[in-house]
Scaffold this active site. Structure first.
Site, PDB file in Angstrom:
ATOM      1  N   ASP A  32      -7.298  -7.323   4.618  1.00  0.00           N
ATOM      2  CA  ASP A  32      -6.374  -8.193   3.875  1.00  0.00           C
ATOM      3  C   ASP A  32      -5.880  -9.377   4.707  1.00  0.00           C
ATOM      4  O   ASP A  32      -5.286 -10.315   4.171  1.00  0.00           O
ATOM      5  CB  ASP A  32      -5.176  -7.381   3.372  1.00  0.00           C
ATOM      6  N   ARG A  37     -14.090  -6.550 -11.106  1.00  0.00           N
ATOM      7  CA  ARG A  37     -14.285  -5.914  -9.789  1.00  0.00           C
ATOM      8  C   ARG A  37     -15.033  -4.579  -9.898  1.00  0.00           C
ATOM      9  O   ARG A  37     -14.965  -3.905 -10.915  1.00  0.00           O
ATOM     10  CB  ARG A  37     -12.919  -5.742  -9.094  1.00  0.00           C
ATOM     11  N   SER A  62     -13.437   2.264   2.073  1.00  0.00           N
ATOM     12  CA  SER A  62     -12.383   1.828   1.151  1.00  0.00           C
ATOM     13  C   SER A  62     -11.265   2.858   1.107  1.00  0.00           C
ATOM     14  O   SER A  62     -11.493   4.024   0.752  1.00  0.00           O
ATOM     15  CB  SER A  62     -12.957   1.642  -0.261  1.00  0.00           C
ATOM     16  N   SER A 121       0.829  -1.214   0.000  1.00  0.00           N
ATOM     17  CA  SER A 121       0.000   0.000   0.000  1.00  0.00           C
ATOM     18  C   SER A 121       0.863   1.263   0.000  1.00  0.00           C
ATOM     19  O   SER A 121       0.614   2.212  -0.741  1.00  0.00           O
ATOM     20  CB  SER A 121      -0.903   0.030   1.229  1.00  0.00           C
ATOM     21  N   ARG A 156      -3.629 -13.962  -1.852  1.00  0.00           N
ATOM     22  CA  ARG A 156      -3.805 -14.142  -0.398  1.00  0.00           C
ATOM     23  C   ARG A 156      -4.473 -15.483  -0.075  1.00  0.00           C
ATOM     24  O   ARG A 156      -4.234 -16.059   0.985  1.00  0.00           O
ATOM     25  CB  ARG A 156      -4.593 -12.974   0.196  1.00  0.00           C
TER      26      ARG A 156
HETATM   27  C1  S3P Z   1      -5.746  -1.063  -0.101  1.00  0.00           C
HETATM   28  C2  S3P Z   1      -7.012  -0.979   0.414  1.00  0.00           C
HETATM   29  C3  S3P Z   1      -7.869  -2.156   0.607  1.00  0.00           C
HETATM   30  C4  S3P Z   1      -7.066  -3.435   0.587  1.00  0.00           C
HETATM   31  C5  S3P Z   1      -6.115  -3.482  -0.570  1.00  0.00           C
HETATM   32  C6  S3P Z   1      -5.125  -2.338  -0.474  1.00  0.00           C
HETATM   33  C7  S3P Z   1      -4.967   0.172  -0.264  1.00  0.00           C
HETATM   34  O1  S3P Z   1      -8.835  -2.194  -0.427  1.00  0.00           O
HETATM   35  O2  S3P Z   1      -7.912  -4.546   0.571  1.00  0.00           O
HETATM   36  O3  S3P Z   1      -5.394  -4.702  -0.586  1.00  0.00           O
HETATM   37  O4  S3P Z   1      -3.751   0.100  -0.486  1.00  0.00           O
HETATM   38  O5  S3P Z   1      -5.576   1.244  -0.163  1.00  0.00           O
HETATM   39  P1  S3P Z   1     -10.208  -1.386  -0.368  1.00  0.00           P
HETATM   40  O6  S3P Z   1      -9.904   0.049  -0.459  1.00  0.00           O
HETATM   41  O7  S3P Z   1     -10.994  -1.861  -1.563  1.00  0.00           O
HETATM   42  O8  S3P Z   1     -10.857  -1.771   0.923  1.00  0.00           O
END
Ligand code: S3P
Length: 433
Positions: free
Chosen positions: A314, A122, A166, A23, A389
């Site tokens: 995650d 998605r 999100s 991230s 994962r």
């Molecule tokens: C992430 C946010 C999450 C997470 C993804 C990484 C990010 O997704 O599941 O693996 O780096 O901002 P969502 O924003 O869809 O919840």
């Protein structure tokens, strides 16, 4: 596509320093491209997803040198991107597509971003809606799916409360907010990871607000930076899982990210009896990181719901796969988001765990995985449906099963942790080879 055989047993023992957080790597790359001058990023994630982000910026005219975990990005400022000659390809990376959509919405050109089969399935409406409200014109495939054709332009500031928690959507809006005509606000009902806010500040943007409400001021002059990415805690969790599954194991994780919006998983593990200890903590480039030790220990089990879901989204696959190794099992609710990840994670986890003999009840918004009383797992042939994962979580469960397991398409782990199997082998010493 590679098959991976998992021989059960052995013990995890050793010290490991993980590749950079996925991230945070995405965010540093994006902001370095929009900053003025050359940024240097150390311990950049080895995750294929983060290299998809780099590749997109190369197509947008940004010069990027990448060697091992070191990346040098010659940023050209907020208006320095050029119209790509080819379609941008986010491959498997939802973060790349959604966050880049925010940046592309602010450009004075049209661009198209697509992804692999999984990403094209998605939901993208969550990012299309607010960006349209800001003034971007976005065309998508039926059902608001990618590819997205983004006609960028002048953007208006909005005050927006995402209907689904999100961090990717919040980040897309904040990034678009850099190009808006006033202060943009995002209001979160559940706080999600705050790496974008922290990174924006590191690069010199003005971000205000407290937990849950974030304001971004437009048109900052972003300055190039030298930054180091902490190790990825979401990746570490699979090695922590292996340590908890294999009796006699003990592991030290060095320099792993401990941002409070990500570290809830450690609190949960401790609450169900896992001997996890945070040894040291330091702050670097606005992010907390430290050393974490874990030993094998008896796990009681427990349940996860509400705000915990977004905080551990995650890590849920690994936590569910620990269910059969706990006394009371693991129960997850309010996690319907898992159905729209790289795979339908509720379905793929339930199928994989059942094949290994676990007792699993599936709910629309989660699952219940029975504890030890349902007996020892047995080795199985597992299809992770191309989901990194799921492949790693079920591989860890397979370590505690009777008999060998085979993971199909195991190279999908590269999406977040290409070195997963070799790291596991090294930590298990000669026994597993
Ligand atoms: C992430 C946010 C999450 C997470 C993804 C990484 C990010 O997704 O599941 O693996 O780096 O901002 P969502 O924003 O869809 O919840």
């Amino acid at each position: 596509m590679k098959k991976q055989t998992i021989s059960p047993g052995g013990t995890v023992d050793g010290v490991v320093e993980l590749p950079g957080d996925k991230s945070i790597s995405h965010r540093y790359a994006i902001l370095a491209a929009l900053a003025e001058g050359a940024s240097e990023i150390s311990n950049y994630a080895s995750a294929v997803d983060c290299h998809s982000t780099l590749e997109c910026f190369r197509r947008l005219g940004i010069e990027i040198e990448s060697k091992d975990a070191h990346v040098r990005i010659s940023g050209k400022g907020l208006d320095g991107l050029r119209q790509p000659r080819k379609v941008l390809d986010a491959e498997n990376s939802g973060s790349t597509m959604r966050m880049l959509a925010g940046v592309l919405a602010g450009q004075s050109f049209v661009s198209t971003i697509t992804g692999d089969e999984s990403l094209r399935r998605r939901p993208m409406r969550r990012v299309i809606d607010p960006l349209r409200q800001m003034g971007a014109e976005i065309r998508s495939r039926e059902g608001d799916r990618a590819p997205l054709e983004i006609h960028g332009g002048k953007l208006h500031a909005i005050d927006y409360a995402p209907p689904t928690p999100s961090a990717q959507v919040k980040s897309a809006i904040l990034l678009a907010g850099l190009y808006a005509d006033g202060v943009t606000t995002v209001r979160e009902s559940v706080c999600t990871r705050d790496h974008t806010e922290l990174a924006l500040r590191e690069f010199g943007a003005k971000v205000e607000g407290s937990r849950g409400t974030i304001h971004i001021h437009p048109r900052p002059k972003l300055a190039a930076r030298k930054l180091t990415v902490p190790g990825d805690l979401s990746t570490a969790v699979f090695l922590i899982g292996a340590t908890l599954v294999l009796p006699g194991s003990s592991l030290m994780l060095r320099n792993v990210g401990l941002n409070p919006t990500r570290a809830r998983v450690l609190d949960f593990l401790i609450s169900i009896g896992a001997p996890v200890r945070i040894a040291t903590v330091q702050m670097r480039d606005g992010e907390l990181a430290g050393d974490v030790s874990v030993r094998h220990g008896a796990l009681e089990g427990g349940s996860i719901s509400g705000a915990q879901v977004a905080e551990m989204i995650d890590e849920l696959p690994m936590l569910a796969a620990l269910g059969p190794f706990t006394e009371k099992g693991i129960e997850i609710h309010d996690a319907q988001e898992l159905r729209v990840k790289e795979s339908d994670r509720i379905a793929t986890l339930a199928a994989g765990l059942r094949q290994m003999g676990a007792r699993v009840e599936e709910f629309q918004d989660g699952m219940r995985v029975e504890g030890r009383s349902s007996g020892k797992l047995r080795g199985a042939k597992i299809d992770p449906h191309g989901d990194h994962r799921i492949a790693m979580a079920l591989s860890v469960a397979a370590l505690g099963a009777e008999g060998e397991s085979v993971i199909r398409d195991a190279d999908c782990v590269g999406v977040s942790f290409p070195q997963f199997f070799e790291t596991l082998d090294r930590l298990r010493g000669a026994e597993s080879r």
